[in-house]
Design a protein around this motif. Structure first.
Motif, mmCIF file in Angstrom:
data_model
loop_
_atom_site.group_PDB
_atom_site.id
_atom_site.type_symbol
_atom_site.label_atom_id
_atom_site.label_comp_id
_atom_site.label_asym_id
_atom_site.label_seq_id
_atom_site.Cartn_x
_atom_site.Cartn_y
_atom_site.Cartn_z
ATOM 1 N N GLU A 69 -15.673 1.926 -1.223
ATOM 2 C CA GLU A 69 -15.529 3.376 -1.233
ATOM 3 C C GLU A 69 -14.539 3.788 -2.315
ATOM 4 O O GLU A 69 -13.331 3.668 -2.131
ATOM 5 N N LEU A 78 3.500 10.408 -2.918
ATOM 6 C CA LEU A 78 3.761 11.147 -1.688
ATOM 7 C C LEU A 78 4.361 12.533 -1.907
ATOM 8 O O LEU A 78 4.720 13.205 -0.940
ATOM 9 N N GLN A 95 -2.741 11.741 13.736
ATOM 10 C CA GLN A 95 -3.619 12.404 14.719
ATOM 11 C C GLN A 95 -3.067 12.238 16.142
ATOM 12 O O GLN A 95 -3.748 11.719 17.022
ATOM 13 N N LEU A 97 -5.067 9.296 2.966
ATOM 14 C CA LEU A 97 -4.651 8.125 3.760
ATOM 15 C C LEU A 97 -5.848 7.492 4.466
ATOM 16 O O LEU A 97 -5.855 6.284 4.708
ATOM 17 N N GLU A 98 -6.857 8.293 4.800
ATOM 18 C CA GLU A 98 -8.072 7.742 5.377
ATOM 19 C C GLU A 98 -8.860 7.005 4.293
ATOM 20 O O GLU A 98 -9.278 5.849 4.475
ATOM 21 N N ALA A 99 -9.027 7.664 3.152
ATOM 22 C CA ALA A 99 -9.836 7.071 2.083
ATOM 23 C C ALA A 99 -9.222 5.771 1.570
ATOM 24 O O ALA A 99 -9.942 4.848 1.191
ATOM 25 N N ARG A 100 -7.912 5.691 1.569
ATOM 26 C CA ARG A 100 -7.254 4.490 1.044
ATOM 27 C C ARG A 100 -7.032 3.431 2.111
ATOM 28 O O ARG A 100 -6.369 2.420 1.870
ATOM 29 N N GLY A 101 -7.523 3.668 3.310
ATOM 30 C CA GLY A 101 -7.474 2.634 4.345
ATOM 31 C C GLY A 101 -6.150 2.523 5.069
ATOM 32 O O GLY A 101 -5.876 1.517 5.721
ATOM 33 N N TRP A 102 -5.310 3.556 4.964
ATOM 34 C CA TRP A 102 -4.026 3.496 5.686
ATOM 35 C C TRP A 102 -4.261 3.585 7.187
ATOM 36 O O TRP A 102 -3.620 2.883 7.972
ATOM 37 N N ARG A 103 -5.193 4.452 7.578
ATOM 38 C CA ARG A 103 -5.447 4.691 8.997
ATOM 39 C C ARG A 103 -6.808 5.357 9.145
ATOM 40 O O ARG A 103 -7.221 6.121 8.291
ATOM 41 N N LYS A 104 -7.500 5.057 10.252
ATOM 42 C CA LYS A 104 -8.854 5.578 10.448
ATOM 43 C C LYS A 104 -8.839 6.930 11.162
ATOM 44 O O LYS A 104 -7.944 7.226 11.947
ATOM 45 N N ARG A 105 -9.880 7.701 10.931
ATOM 46 C CA ARG A 105 -10.112 8.943 11.687
ATOM 47 C C ARG A 105 -10.464 8.578 13.117
ATOM 48 O O ARG A 105 -11.347 7.738 13.362
ATOM 49 N N MET A 140 -4.978 -3.464 0.124
ATOM 50 C CA MET A 140 -5.933 -2.518 0.709
ATOM 51 C C MET A 140 -6.980 -3.301 1.504
ATOM 52 O O MET A 140 -7.473 -4.319 1.020
ATOM 53 N N PRO A 141 -7.306 -2.877 2.720
ATOM 54 C CA PRO A 141 -8.263 -3.623 3.537
ATOM 55 C C PRO A 141 -9.601 -3.765 2.811
ATOM 56 O O PRO A 141 -10.026 -2.862 2.093
ATOM 57 N N VAL A 154 -11.992 5.831 -4.323
ATOM 58 C CA VAL A 154 -11.141 6.944 -3.936
ATOM 59 C C VAL A 154 -10.964 7.832 -5.150
ATOM 60 O O VAL A 154 -10.048 7.660 -5.933
ATOM 61 N N PRO A 177 -11.158 11.908 -6.592
ATOM 62 C CA PRO A 177 -11.231 13.311 -6.194
ATOM 63 C C PRO A 177 -12.542 13.958 -6.625
ATOM 64 O O PRO A 177 -13.196 13.490 -7.569
ATOM 65 N N GLN A 178 -12.940 14.987 -5.933
ATOM 66 C CA GLN A 178 -14.173 15.729 -6.200
ATOM 67 C C GLN A 178 -13.795 17.135 -6.680
ATOM 68 O O GLN A 178 -12.719 17.619 -6.356
ATOM 69 N N LEU A 197 0.844 -1.206 0.000
ATOM 70 C CA LEU A 197 0.000 0.000 0.000
ATOM 71 C C LEU A 197 0.876 1.252 0.000
ATOM 72 O O LEU A 197 0.610 2.208 -0.744
ATOM 73 N N TYR A 198 1.938 1.240 0.802
ATOM 74 C CA TYR A 198 2.861 2.388 0.836
ATOM 75 C C TYR A 198 3.376 2.684 -0.568
ATOM 76 O O TYR A 198 3.381 3.826 -1.015
ATOM 77 N N TYR A 240 -9.608 15.364 -2.793
ATOM 78 C CA TYR A 240 -10.318 14.278 -2.140
ATOM 79 C C TYR A 240 -11.238 14.837 -1.053
ATOM 80 O O TYR A 240 -10.919 15.844 -0.413
ATOM 81 N N LYS A 291 -11.948 13.320 1.685
ATOM 82 C CA LYS A 291 -11.327 12.975 2.967
ATOM 83 C C LYS A 291 -9.813 12.970 2.783
ATOM 84 O O LYS A 291 -9.330 12.891 1.651
ATOM 85 N N PRO A 292 -9.062 12.961 3.871
ATOM 86 C CA PRO A 292 -7.619 12.743 3.713
ATOM 87 C C PRO A 292 -7.380 11.449 2.921
ATOM 88 O O PRO A 292 -8.052 10.441 3.157
ATOM 89 N N PHE A 321 -1.387 10.508 8.802
ATOM 90 C CA PHE A 321 -2.722 10.560 9.420
ATOM 91 C C PHE A 321 -2.676 10.033 10.861
ATOM 92 O O PHE A 321 -3.566 9.331 11.335
ATOM 93 N N MET A 351 -12.524 -1.159 2.537
ATOM 94 C CA MET A 351 -12.391 0.045 1.728
ATOM 95 C C MET A 351 -12.917 -0.173 0.301
ATOM 96 O O MET A 351 -13.015 0.757 -0.478
#
Lengths: 235, 235
Positions: free
Chosen positions: B8, A111, B67, A207-215, B1-2, B10, B12-13, A105-106, A202, A204-205, B65, B5
């Motif tokens: 959803e 980037l 946080q 990395l969130e949309a691509r499933g790297w990490r959740k909000r 990718m999990p 991915v 852009p809008q 995924l990375y 996008y 959402k961020p 991400f 996801m």
């Protein structure tokens, strides 16, 4: 107090009130801000808009009113090729630090937009500005770096309001950029930003949309009267 | 990718455009923001406004991400008396670092509103959140601290829009606050903020108005294609 201040009374003024609609504009800008890595338009940023963006950065708070930041506007293709090469070297090391699915995924993530954005901005912190003893930095020596980050965040929000996307590149060895850009030892590189107009973002961020990490839930990071007792914590 | 996801896409809008009036609202908020040390109103911040302010902070960019921030809302009088005592100890040391006129001017400045503001907010950075290897922090390890500062600046601007003044207190020994607030070793204190409604604000930064230090010209901190050749530099 210096004599030249004697004509200027230091008195507070009634604070401007912002109404609900104005507050919502700020929140909309904050929530629509993204870290942009691709889809930069190649056309240059309007000079007046760029000046407004940099003026917003310069209006950031700074410890002891130190204003320790400088903004290096990088357009030279050779310099940017050098920065891009520094990114590629570091990123090859970085991807080896992840394993399995995460590594795949990375590798799939873009980037940086160092060469595709029309402008790069290196934001630095001059640690010597204002002398050896700085009001407010006496016991927390990184406050000048933090002031510089406040300028970056102002810049980022202003850019968003101007239709300009910003991508913060942090995958490089600082000494590589220091050499390329001639940055002296007493000046720290705080942020290397790619900047250019964007038509799409996008929701959402990425990395969130691509499933790297959740909000994280907002409630999970708010605590009362001290650090929470041991128990489930944000992951 | 999990797998979760996969539903959803991915994509852009179209990026929302902000018009000139909306941009000006942002610039007005940025330019009207002050570091507030006194004249906090004692009435509590409206809970809905406080939540909007913290949500703005939580919408900040973060490396990988991650946080990494937490917001400790400090209202307990004993805790705040302890923080205030920690400030007084450090400030007594700090004022000895200045000499002559500067020492007299330093002593005349009010540098915190820990007890007079209705709320203190300690903003921290959990350096372990998201695991040992964090995307984007592989080569610049302070990126998580910088992300946390981006959250502070969002918070500060949102507070200003809500009529709430913020004062960033940095004159304390971090270990004093760590002990008082029970903050573990893997969590760094990034900012200690005093917060409360304000009716009046200074038109300029107080340190500028009182002659502590001058505003630098914007032009003096903008450079092209690298660090400037040696010559006159911002003081």
């Amino acid at each position: 107090m210096p004599p030249d201040m004697s004509t200027e009374p230091v008195v507070p003024q009634p604070a401007r009130r912002f109404d609900e609609g104005e507050r919502q504009v700020l929140y909309d800008i904050i929530n629509a801000r993204r870290d942009v890595r691709n889809a930069f338009r190649p056309d240059p940023i309007d000079p007046a808009a760029l000046r407004r963006i940099l003026a917003a950065a310069h209006a950031a708070p700074s410890v002891g009113f130190m204003q320790p930041w400088d903004f290096l506007l990088i357009r030279d293709p050779d310099l940017r090729a050098g920065v891009h090469a520094a990114f590629l070297r570091a990123n090859a090391e970085a991807e080896e630090m992840f394993e399995g699915d995460r590594k795949a995924l990375y590798r799939s993530l873009k980037l940086e937009g160092i060469l595709t954005s029309p402008l790069n901005i290196c934001v630095t912190c001059d640690r010597t500005r204002g002398g050896k003893v700085v009001l407010g930095r006496t016991h927390n020596t990184d406050m000048d770096l933090y002031s510089t980050v406040c300028a970056v965040q102002n810049l980022w929000l202003a850019a968003r309001a101007e239709g300009v996307g910003i991508g913060w590149v942090s995958i490089f060895r600082p000494d590589d950029l220091r050499g390329l850009l001639g940055i002296p030892d007493h000046v720290e590189i705080v942020a290397y930003l790619c900047a250019g107009y964007v038509d799409e973002l996008y929701a959402k961020p990425e990395l969130e949309a691509r499933g790297w990490r959740k909000r994280l839930a907002l409630e999970s990071v708010i605590h009362h009267d001290g650090w929470p007792a041991p128990g489930p914590k944000p992951g």
